[in-house]
Design a protein around this motif. Structure first.
Motif, PDB file in Angstrom:
ATOM      1  N   GLU A 106       9.476   8.139   4.602  1.00  0.00           N
ATOM      2  CA  GLU A 106       8.265   7.659   5.263  1.00  0.00           C
ATOM      3  C   GLU A 106       7.395   8.820   5.698  1.00  0.00           C
ATOM      4  O   GLU A 106       7.881   9.875   6.093  1.00  0.00           O
ATOM      5  CB  GLU A 106       8.654   6.811   6.474  1.00  0.00           C
ATOM      6  CG  GLU A 106       9.349   5.551   6.063  1.00  0.00           C
ATOM      7  CD  GLU A 106       9.140   4.447   7.072  1.00  0.00           C
ATOM      8  OE1 GLU A 106       7.984   4.238   7.472  1.00  0.00           O
ATOM      9  OE2 GLU A 106      10.136   3.828   7.465  1.00  0.00           O
ATOM     10  N   ARG A 107       6.110   8.603   5.622  1.00  0.00           N
ATOM     11  CA  ARG A 107       5.177   9.646   6.062  1.00  0.00           C
ATOM     12  C   ARG A 107       5.173   9.740   7.577  1.00  0.00           C
ATOM     13  O   ARG A 107       5.409   8.770   8.279  1.00  0.00           O
ATOM     14  CB  ARG A 107       3.768   9.305   5.584  1.00  0.00           C
ATOM     15  CG  ARG A 107       3.536   9.696   4.155  1.00  0.00           C
ATOM     16  CD  ARG A 107       2.119   9.425   3.782  1.00  0.00           C
ATOM     17  NE  ARG A 107       1.197  10.254   4.549  1.00  0.00           N
ATOM     18  CZ  ARG A 107      -0.118  10.229   4.362  1.00  0.00           C
ATOM     19  NH1 ARG A 107      -0.632   9.409   3.469  1.00  0.00           N
ATOM     20  NH2 ARG A 107      -0.898  11.007   5.060  1.00  0.00           N
ATOM     21  N   THR A 166       0.842  -1.189   0.000  1.00  0.00           N
ATOM     22  CA  THR A 166       0.000   0.000   0.000  1.00  0.00           C
ATOM     23  C   THR A 166       0.880   1.243   0.000  1.00  0.00           C
ATOM     24  O   THR A 166       2.033   1.193   0.417  1.00  0.00           O
ATOM     25  CB  THR A 166      -0.921   0.032   1.226  1.00  0.00           C
ATOM     26  OG1 THR A 166      -1.859   1.094   1.065  1.00  0.00           O
ATOM     27  CG2 THR A 166      -0.136   0.282   2.496  1.00  0.00           C
ATOM     28  N   ASP A 167       0.314   2.378  -0.490  1.00  0.00           N
ATOM     29  CA  ASP A 167       1.032   3.643  -0.332  1.00  0.00           C
ATOM     30  C   ASP A 167       0.358   4.460   0.761  1.00  0.00           C
ATOM     31  O   ASP A 167       0.728   5.596   1.008  1.00  0.00           O
ATOM     32  CB  ASP A 167       1.065   4.417  -1.660  1.00  0.00           C
ATOM     33  CG  ASP A 167      -0.338   4.609  -2.219  1.00  0.00           C
ATOM     34  OD1 ASP A 167      -1.293   4.140  -1.572  1.00  0.00           O
ATOM     35  OD2 ASP A 167      -0.449   5.220  -3.294  1.00  0.00           O
ATOM     36  N   ASP A 168      -0.642   3.898   1.404  1.00  0.00           N
ATOM     37  CA  ASP A 168      -1.357   4.612   2.454  1.00  0.00           C
ATOM     38  C   ASP A 168      -1.308   3.785   3.739  1.00  0.00           C
ATOM     39  O   ASP A 168      -2.190   2.970   3.997  1.00  0.00           O
ATOM     40  CB  ASP A 168      -2.812   4.820   2.011  1.00  0.00           C
ATOM     41  CG  ASP A 168      -3.639   5.410   3.138  1.00  0.00           C
ATOM     42  OD1 ASP A 168      -3.050   6.001   4.060  1.00  0.00           O
ATOM     43  OD2 ASP A 168      -4.877   5.263   3.098  1.00  0.00           O
ATOM     44  N   TYR A 193       2.945  10.699  10.951  1.00  0.00           N
ATOM     45  CA  TYR A 193       1.580  10.844  11.451  1.00  0.00           C
ATOM     46  C   TYR A 193       1.635  11.493  12.814  1.00  0.00           C
ATOM     47  O   TYR A 193       2.588  11.300  13.575  1.00  0.00           O
ATOM     48  CB  TYR A 193       0.891   9.484  11.574  1.00  0.00           C
ATOM     49  CG  TYR A 193       0.527   8.895  10.256  1.00  0.00           C
ATOM     50  CD1 TYR A 193      -0.638   9.288   9.610  1.00  0.00           C
ATOM     51  CD2 TYR A 193       1.369   7.984   9.635  1.00  0.00           C
ATOM     52  CE1 TYR A 193      -0.964   8.759   8.382  1.00  0.00           C
ATOM     53  CE2 TYR A 193       1.056   7.459   8.408  1.00  0.00           C
ATOM     54  CZ  TYR A 193      -0.126   7.845   7.788  1.00  0.00           C
ATOM     55  OH  TYR A 193      -0.453   7.344   6.577  1.00  0.00           O
ATOM     56  N   ARG A 203      -3.379  12.236  11.776  1.00  0.00           N
ATOM     57  CA  ARG A 203      -3.178  12.837  10.460  1.00  0.00           C
ATOM     58  C   ARG A 203      -1.720  12.746  10.055  1.00  0.00           C
ATOM     59  O   ARG A 203      -0.845  12.785  10.896  1.00  0.00           O
ATOM     60  CB  ARG A 203      -3.618  14.295  10.480  1.00  0.00           C
ATOM     61  CG  ARG A 203      -5.122  14.434  10.306  1.00  0.00           C
ATOM     62  CD  ARG A 203      -5.500  15.888  10.183  1.00  0.00           C
ATOM     63  NE  ARG A 203      -6.659  16.192  11.000  1.00  0.00           N
ATOM     64  CZ  ARG A 203      -7.898  15.831  10.685  1.00  0.00           C
ATOM     65  NH1 ARG A 203      -8.118  15.138   9.596  1.00  0.00           N
ATOM     66  NH2 ARG A 203      -8.888  16.138  11.468  1.00  0.00           N
ATOM     67  N   HIS A 255      -1.812   4.488   6.741  1.00  0.00           N
ATOM     68  CA  HIS A 255      -2.583   4.973   7.889  1.00  0.00           C
ATOM     69  C   HIS A 255      -3.108   3.776   8.699  1.00  0.00           C
ATOM     70  O   HIS A 255      -3.598   2.805   8.122  1.00  0.00           O
ATOM     71  CB  HIS A 255      -3.760   5.822   7.379  1.00  0.00           C
ATOM     72  CG  HIS A 255      -4.448   6.580   8.469  1.00  0.00           C
ATOM     73  ND1 HIS A 255      -5.342   5.981   9.314  1.00  0.00           N
ATOM     74  CD2 HIS A 255      -4.359   7.875   8.856  1.00  0.00           C
ATOM     75  CE1 HIS A 255      -5.796   6.881  10.186  1.00  0.00           C
ATOM     76  NE2 HIS A 255      -5.198   8.043   9.916  1.00  0.00           N
ATOM     77  N   THR A 302       6.629   1.570  -1.866  1.00  0.00           N
ATOM     78  CA  THR A 302       5.419   1.336  -1.079  1.00  0.00           C
ATOM     79  C   THR A 302       5.775   0.528   0.163  1.00  0.00           C
ATOM     80  O   THR A 302       6.889   0.034   0.301  1.00  0.00           O
ATOM     81  CB  THR A 302       4.371   0.536  -1.868  1.00  0.00           C
ATOM     82  OG1 THR A 302       4.947  -0.722  -2.197  1.00  0.00           O
ATOM     83  CG2 THR A 302       3.925   1.244  -3.122  1.00  0.00           C
ATOM     84  N   TRP A 347      -5.022  -3.443   2.505  1.00  0.00           N
ATOM     85  CA  TRP A 347      -3.941  -3.156   1.579  1.00  0.00           C
ATOM     86  C   TRP A 347      -4.189  -3.913   0.283  1.00  0.00           C
ATOM     87  O   TRP A 347      -4.977  -4.862   0.273  1.00  0.00           O
ATOM     88  CB  TRP A 347      -2.592  -3.604   2.187  1.00  0.00           C
ATOM     89  CG  TRP A 347      -2.162  -2.816   3.385  1.00  0.00           C
ATOM     90  CD1 TRP A 347      -2.960  -2.152   4.255  1.00  0.00           C
ATOM     91  CD2 TRP A 347      -0.820  -2.624   3.845  1.00  0.00           C
ATOM     92  NE1 TRP A 347      -2.218  -1.552   5.222  1.00  0.00           N
ATOM     93  CE2 TRP A 347      -0.895  -1.828   5.007  1.00  0.00           C
ATOM     94  CE3 TRP A 347       0.434  -3.039   3.400  1.00  0.00           C
ATOM     95  CZ2 TRP A 347       0.246  -1.441   5.715  1.00  0.00           C
ATOM     96  CZ3 TRP A 347       1.556  -2.669   4.098  1.00  0.00           C
ATOM     97  CH2 TRP A 347       1.466  -1.861   5.245  1.00  0.00           C
ATOM     98  N   ASN A 383      -6.237   2.187   7.772  1.00  0.00           N
ATOM     99  CA  ASN A 383      -6.354   1.525   6.480  1.00  0.00           C
ATOM    100  C   ASN A 383      -5.935   0.062   6.624  1.00  0.00           C
ATOM    101  O   ASN A 383      -4.768  -0.276   6.514  1.00  0.00           O
ATOM    102  CB  ASN A 383      -5.476   2.228   5.438  1.00  0.00           C
ATOM    103  CG  ASN A 383      -5.439   1.471   4.138  1.00  0.00           C
ATOM    104  OD1 ASN A 383      -6.342   0.709   3.831  1.00  0.00           O
ATOM    105  ND2 ASN A 383      -4.371   1.665   3.381  1.00  0.00           N
TER     106      ASN A 383
END
Lengths: 294, 125
Positions: free
Chosen positions: B105-106, B37-39, B108, B125, B41, B77, B47, B44
């Motif tokens: 990496e994102r 996955t690229d999300d 949160y 978020r 969260h 990903t 995947w 989520n």
């Protein structure tokens, strides 16, 4: 601070290694349970020796690339190709060449899909299941159908070739089929031919060997011949060999199965008290009533 | 850094370590899936699946082959391996761990919102 590496030994004990692997037990079993097939057995012994020596060399830190062990078994029907493939997996497992040592036996149907995009996942799934063991492709020449240019068999072959090259340590592929058709198959797929290191030809059995096989088969099922029945069966084999569609050991098994039917029929007609002896014995008449003697 | 599933506080697993974990799954008879996955969260859970779940395997090399194929196609990903146990009473994922992360990496963070009567609402978020 690093620990001093254990010194590399100067010599290794071949006999100890041999016993440790238990390879002799499998090879002896091969010798006693499989009748005839001398060229096949010699070849398997050669392969086993190479793997054993390789293991010893590794102990002395003499590196060598692991050998390619993909094989091709050719021979007439009923010469024991599948049986040997099963044994091969066991041998390779004992020599730690394959990790699990199971056999996945497939034919064209299991590898080739029915529509575009179906073949690759299907072939890959089979390959994944076979990893750590042996992939046995029976009647491999059906994979390639030159008369139909849109046939998906070629796609399957390409995936197989790739895996045979890149995952040599993970699985061993054994192709099997009749000699002439396998030769034609290799002619049109030279890549396949060169990736297979061992081409082993299974010879037809001699009559004497077939009789021996027949007796082994009977003994396995707790039956026996009378001495008269044995000589009649020897004659049966001679006659059956002359007829078309003779499939070596498979024909013998079928003949014995039919003899068992006739024996059962005879006993049922006879009725009354049956001794243990009569239940296990195949009489000459059970074989003589075969249509081969007409 | 995203931490979810098993081993996610450890440094990335090497292929040998992944193979050993996969072997553990196979030996328990669990079906292994490769997902990406690229999300990432935490909410989520669904995947994308890479291929079909893998049943009846005897050796983990085939799964690693799929993981590598997925890494090649989707290098940027998150890729995770999950093992599904179908025995009665379990019927759920028994083990799941991340085998690939994107280079960046994102991040949160937890956000609090005050609503009526001094209630707090939280959001990631």
């Amino acid at each position: 601070m690093s620990e001093p590496a254990a010194p590399v030994p100067e010599s290794v004990d071949l006999d100890a290694e041999r016993q440790g692997s238990g390879i002799d037990a499998v090879l002896d079993q091969l010798d006693t349970e499989l009748v005839g097939l001398v060229p096949v057995k010699t070849r398997i012994r050669e392969i086993a020796s190479l793997l054993l020596i390789d293991r010893l060399r590794r102990k002395l830190e003499l590196s060598a690339a692991s050998p390619t062990l993909h094989m091709c078994f050719t021979g007439n029907p009923g010469t024991g190709k599948t049986t040997v493939a099963q044994r091969m997996a066991d041998i390779l497992h004992r020599l730690e060449y394959v990790r699990v040592g199971h056999v996945v036996s497939v034919t064209r149907d299991d590898l080739v899909g029915q529509y575009i995009g179906h073949t690759a996942p299907k072939t890959k799934e089979v390959i994944k299941k076979a990893m750590g063991g042996v992939l046995f492709i029976d009647e491999a020449y059906y994979l390639y159908r030159p008369e139909n240019e849109r046939d998906y068999g070629q796609e399957s072959i390409e995936i197989l070739l790739q895996v045979m090259e890149n995952h040599r340590d993970d699985l061993v592929v054994i192709l099997a089929g009749y000699k002439d058709r396998m030769d034609k198959f290799f002619q049109s797929n030279p890549g396949m031919r060169s990736r297979i290191a061992h081409h082993i030809d299974f010879p037809d059995y001699e009559s004497q060997e077939l009789l021996h096989i027949g007796k082994l088969m009977l003994a396995e099922q707790n039956y026996q011949f009378t001495s008269e029945a044995e000589s009649v069966f020897a004659e049966y084999i001679e006659r059956r060999r002359q007829q078309p569609h003779f499939a070596n050991a498979r024909s013998i098994r079928n003949a014995l199965d039919r003899a068992r039917f006739r024996q059962a029929g005879r006993l049922c007609q006879q009725g009354g008290q049956l001794s243990r002896q009569s239940l296990v014995t195949i009489e000459a008449q059970d074989i003589r009533s075969s249509r081969v003697f007409d | 850094m995203i931490t979810q599933g098993t081993f996610s506080f450890l440094p990335a697993l090497s292929n040998e370590q992944i193979l050993k974990q996969l072997k553990y799954c196979i030996d328990h008879g669990w079906a292994v899936n490769v997902e990406y996955t690229d999300d990432p969260h935490p909410r989520n859970t669904y995947w994308e699946m890479w291929g079909l779940p893998m049943f009846d395997l005897r050796d983990p090399a085939g799964i690693l082959m799929e993981i590598n194929a997925c890494r090649k196609t989707h290098p940027e990903t998150y890729i995770r391996v999950s093992a599904f146990d179908n025995t009665k009473g379990w019927e759920s994922i028994r083990l799941s761990f991340i085998v690939n992360r994107p280079s960046v990496e994102r991040q949160y963070r937890l956000e609090r919102t005050e609503v009526a009567s001094r209630q707090q609402r939280y959001a990631i978020r």
